[in-house]
Design a protein around this motif. Sequence first.
Motif, short mmCIF file in Angstrom:
data_model
loop_
_atom_site.label_atom_id
_atom_site.label_comp_id
_atom_site.label_asym_id
_atom_site.label_seq_id
_atom_site.Cartn_x
_atom_site.Cartn_y
_atom_site.Cartn_z
N PRO A 138 0.83 -1.20 0.00
CA PRO A 138 0.00 0.00 0.00
C PRO A 138 0.87 1.26 0.00
O PRO A 138 1.80 1.38 0.80
N ILE A 139 0.58 2.18 -0.91
CA ILE A 139 1.34 3.42 -1.07
C ILE A 139 0.36 4.58 -0.96
O ILE A 139 -0.69 4.59 -1.60
N ASN A 140 0.70 5.57 -0.14
CA ASN A 140 -0.23 6.67 0.09
C ASN A 140 -0.39 7.54 -1.15
O ASN A 140 0.55 7.70 -1.94
N ARG A 141 -1.57 8.09 -1.31
CA ARG A 141 -1.89 8.86 -2.52
C ARG A 141 -1.43 10.30 -2.45
O ARG A 141 -1.54 11.01 -3.44
N HIS A 142 -0.92 10.72 -1.30
CA HIS A 142 -0.28 12.05 -1.27
C HIS A 142 1.01 12.01 -2.06
O HIS A 142 1.30 12.91 -2.84
N ASP A 143 1.81 10.95 -1.86
CA ASP A 143 3.07 10.81 -2.58
C ASP A 143 2.87 10.28 -3.99
O ASP A 143 3.65 10.60 -4.89
N MET A 144 1.85 9.46 -4.18
CA MET A 144 1.63 8.86 -5.49
C MET A 144 0.13 8.97 -5.83
O MET A 144 -0.65 8.04 -5.61
N PRO A 145 -0.29 10.12 -6.33
CA PRO A 145 -1.72 10.35 -6.58
C PRO A 145 -2.33 9.28 -7.49
O PRO A 145 -1.75 8.90 -8.51
N GLY A 146 -3.51 8.80 -7.09
CA GLY A 146 -4.25 7.86 -7.91
C GLY A 146 -3.79 6.41 -7.82
O GLY A 146 -4.39 5.54 -8.47
N TYR A 147 -2.76 6.13 -7.02
CA TYR A 147 -2.26 4.75 -6.95
C TYR A 147 -3.36 3.84 -6.44
O TYR A 147 -4.05 4.15 -5.47
N PHE A 148 -3.53 2.69 -7.11
CA PHE A 148 -4.67 1.83 -6.78
C PHE A 148 -4.58 1.28 -5.36
O PHE A 148 -5.53 1.37 -4.58
N LEU A 149 -3.46 0.69 -5.01
CA LEU A 149 -3.35 0.01 -3.71
C LEU A 149 -2.93 1.02 -2.66
O LEU A 149 -1.74 1.20 -2.37
N ALA A 150 -3.91 1.67 -2.05
CA ALA A 150 -3.64 2.79 -1.15
C ALA A 150 -4.15 2.55 0.27
O ALA A 150 -4.16 3.49 1.08
N ASP A 151 -4.56 1.34 0.60
CA ASP A 151 -4.99 1.05 1.97
C ASP A 151 -4.80 -0.43 2.27
O ASP A 151 -4.68 -1.26 1.36
N TYR A 152 -4.78 -0.74 3.56
CA TYR A 152 -4.45 -2.11 3.99
C TYR A 152 -5.62 -3.06 3.88
O TYR A 152 -5.42 -4.27 3.67
N ASP A 153 -6.84 -2.57 4.01
CA ASP A 153 -7.99 -3.45 3.82
C ASP A 153 -8.02 -4.01 2.40
O ASP A 153 -8.28 -5.20 2.19
N THR A 154 -7.75 -3.15 1.42
CA THR A 154 -7.71 -3.62 0.03
C THR A 154 -6.59 -4.61 -0.17
O THR A 154 -6.75 -5.65 -0.82
#
Length: 249
Positions: A138-154
């Motif tokens: 999971p990569i935060n969308r502040h640093d990488m806008p629009g990145y699909f995998l942005a949370d741990y539940d997903t």
Amino acid sequence: MPKFCANLTWLFRERPLMDRFRAAAEAGFEAVEVLFPYDAPAQDMRDQMIWNGLTFVLMNCPPPNATGGPQGFAAIPGLEDRFRRDFDRTLRFAQVLKPRHIHVMAGVAEGAEAEATFVQNLKWAAAHAPKQSLTIEPINRHDMPGYFLADYDTAARVLDAVAAPNLSLQFDAYHAHRITGDVVGSWAAYGDRAVHVQVAGFPGRHEPAGGEIDYTIFFARLDAEGYGGWVSGEYAPATSTEAGLDWMR
């Protein structure tokens, strides 16, 4: 104390890439990772690791480097053929470099179709390289806008859907703080799925010391739980790399 790894994409940047392996060994690291090692001869890097007694822990897929290029294709509908071609190219490098893990990047996408594409591509990759450990992060969308995998539940849902023994979680404490604001709590919830950890401070993404993330507590938690993987310093040194290595000690 966990065993620490140097991310040579971020650390020792005062030197050319091939000189960073020796610098890492001299600084006390026993392992390294290179996020996008595709612009240098793989055998030359392998030789540097052997000469300096280093373990190669992780590289990213797909091959294009991070400078302005797409950050992965695994979750993008319609690009399945490109993902497979890129994954095969990554495996050719991996045959020489022998990374412990390959991080499969999802790319910029959203929605149910993207998740289904990500799951199917990961199922294919895990079956295509059954002896290679693969990770998703999971990569935060502040640093990488629009990145699909942005949370741990997903991430947990995708791991369960793929259900492959060689696919696991990559846990970046900096991204966890950006995503949840609670590194230790995120680790408590999802750390049992993780085979690789990366660290950096917040704010600034400098050395993992001080700031809003209490790494004394986090490292103690890893030790208490018997985490046996590597912990990689993936951060931008505030000054020189060597000047900021007290966090390891």
